[in-house]
Design a protein around this motif. Structure first.
Motif, PDB file in Angstrom:
ATOM      1  N   ILE A 161     -16.269 -57.961 -22.889  1.00  0.00           N
ATOM      2  CA  ILE A 161     -14.880 -58.510 -22.322  1.00  0.00           C
ATOM      3  C   ILE A 161     -14.849 -58.458 -20.805  1.00  0.00           C
ATOM      4  O   ILE A 161     -14.552 -59.540 -20.267  1.00  0.00           O
ATOM      5  N   MET A 162     -15.315 -57.232 -20.239  1.00  0.00           N
ATOM      6  CA  MET A 162     -15.251 -57.300 -18.648  1.00  0.00           C
ATOM      7  C   MET A 162     -16.500 -58.108 -18.128  1.00  0.00           C
ATOM      8  O   MET A 162     -16.404 -58.929 -17.028  1.00  0.00           O
ATOM      9  N   TRP A 163     -17.778 -58.130 -18.845  1.00  0.00           N
ATOM     10  CA  TRP A 163     -18.769 -59.120 -18.534  1.00  0.00           C
ATOM     11  C   TRP A 163     -18.364 -60.284 -18.244  1.00  0.00           C
ATOM     12  O   TRP A 163     -18.586 -61.193 -17.400  1.00  0.00           O
ATOM     13  N   ASN A 164     -17.782 -61.024 -19.284  1.00  0.00           N
ATOM     14  CA  ASN A 164     -17.159 -62.383 -19.457  1.00  0.00           C
ATOM     15  C   ASN A 164     -16.063 -62.678 -18.845  1.00  0.00           C
ATOM     16  O   ASN A 164     -15.935 -63.945 -18.364  1.00  0.00           O
ATOM     17  N   PHE A 209      -6.966 -51.493 -17.110  1.00  0.00           N
ATOM     18  CA  PHE A 209      -7.154 -52.023 -15.710  1.00  0.00           C
ATOM     19  C   PHE A 209      -8.042 -53.201 -15.392  1.00  0.00           C
ATOM     20  O   PHE A 209      -7.653 -53.789 -14.396  1.00  0.00           O
ATOM     21  N   ALA A 210      -8.929 -53.511 -16.548  1.00  0.00           N
ATOM     22  CA  ALA A 210      -9.703 -54.820 -16.254  1.00  0.00           C
ATOM     23  C   ALA A 210      -8.788 -55.846 -16.602  1.00  0.00           C
ATOM     24  O   ALA A 210      -8.670 -56.788 -15.912  1.00  0.00           O
ATOM     25  N   LEU A 211      -7.772 -55.635 -17.645  1.00  0.00           N
ATOM     26  CA  LEU A 211      -6.887 -56.705 -17.914  1.00  0.00           C
ATOM     27  C   LEU A 211      -6.137 -56.932 -16.638  1.00  0.00           C
ATOM     28  O   LEU A 211      -5.704 -58.143 -16.207  1.00  0.00           O
ATOM     29  N   ILE A 212      -5.433 -56.087 -15.823  1.00  0.00           N
ATOM     30  CA  ILE A 212      -4.691 -56.196 -14.693  1.00  0.00           C
ATOM     31  C   ILE A 212      -5.473 -56.932 -13.597  1.00  0.00           C
ATOM     32  O   ILE A 212      -4.808 -57.654 -13.137  1.00  0.00           O
ATOM     33  N   ILE A 213      -6.769 -56.563 -13.653  1.00  0.00           N
ATOM     34  CA  ILE A 213      -7.379 -57.265 -12.596  1.00  0.00           C
ATOM     35  C   ILE A 213      -7.789 -58.787 -12.702  1.00  0.00           C
ATOM     36  O   ILE A 213      -7.798 -59.506 -12.089  1.00  0.00           O
ATOM     37  N   HIS A 214      -7.973 -58.760 -14.011  1.00  0.00           N
ATOM     38  CA  HIS A 214      -8.297 -60.470 -14.596  1.00  0.00           C
ATOM     39  C   HIS A 214      -6.905 -61.144 -14.406  1.00  0.00           C
ATOM     40  O   HIS A 214      -7.191 -62.018 -13.865  1.00  0.00           O
ATOM     41  N   LEU A 215      -5.943 -60.494 -14.558  1.00  0.00           N
ATOM     42  CA  LEU A 215      -4.624 -61.503 -14.502  1.00  0.00           C
ATOM     43  C   LEU A 215      -4.601 -61.802 -12.861  1.00  0.00           C
ATOM     44  O   LEU A 215      -3.927 -62.807 -12.809  1.00  0.00           O
TER      45      LEU A 215
END
Length: 101
Positions: A27-30, A92-98
């Motif tokens: 998920i983080m890679w994509n 944290f990755a979701l927050i950054i992705h948003l």
């Protein structure tokens, strides 16, 4: 919690971590790496990358330590910490992705 329950929980969390880590990595890679031009990866490629990285950074002294491998309390705490780390990473990755996406 009894010693037997901790042993079962440590084993279950270990398997959960083994399955969740490649998912979070994929998920983080994509989300992030694809944005700079890399191709998307699927779960099984992610699993292979994570497995390779684990193999490269695994310290042989940790594998041979009977005290660490047989200490149920240590394995339980380590697996609880690992599961918590995986969950925090994806949050944290979701927050950054948003904010980035």
């Amino acid at each position: 919690m009894t010693l037997k329950e901790k042993k079962i929980a440590a084993s279950g969390l270990g398997w959960l971590n083994a399955l969740l880590t490649p998912l979070v990595f994929m998920i983080m890679w994509n989300w992030f790496i694809v944005k700079i031009g890399a191709p998307q990866i699927n779960y099984w490629l992610s699993f292979g990358i994570v497995l390779s990285a684990d193999f490269i950074i695994m310290m042989p002294s940790q594998l041979n330590s009977k005290a660490l491998n047989n200490d149920v309390e240590y394995r339980y705490k380590l697996n609880v910490f690992s599961t918590s780390s995986i969950i925090m990473t994806i949050i944290f990755a979701l927050i950054i992705h948003l904010f980035v996406g």
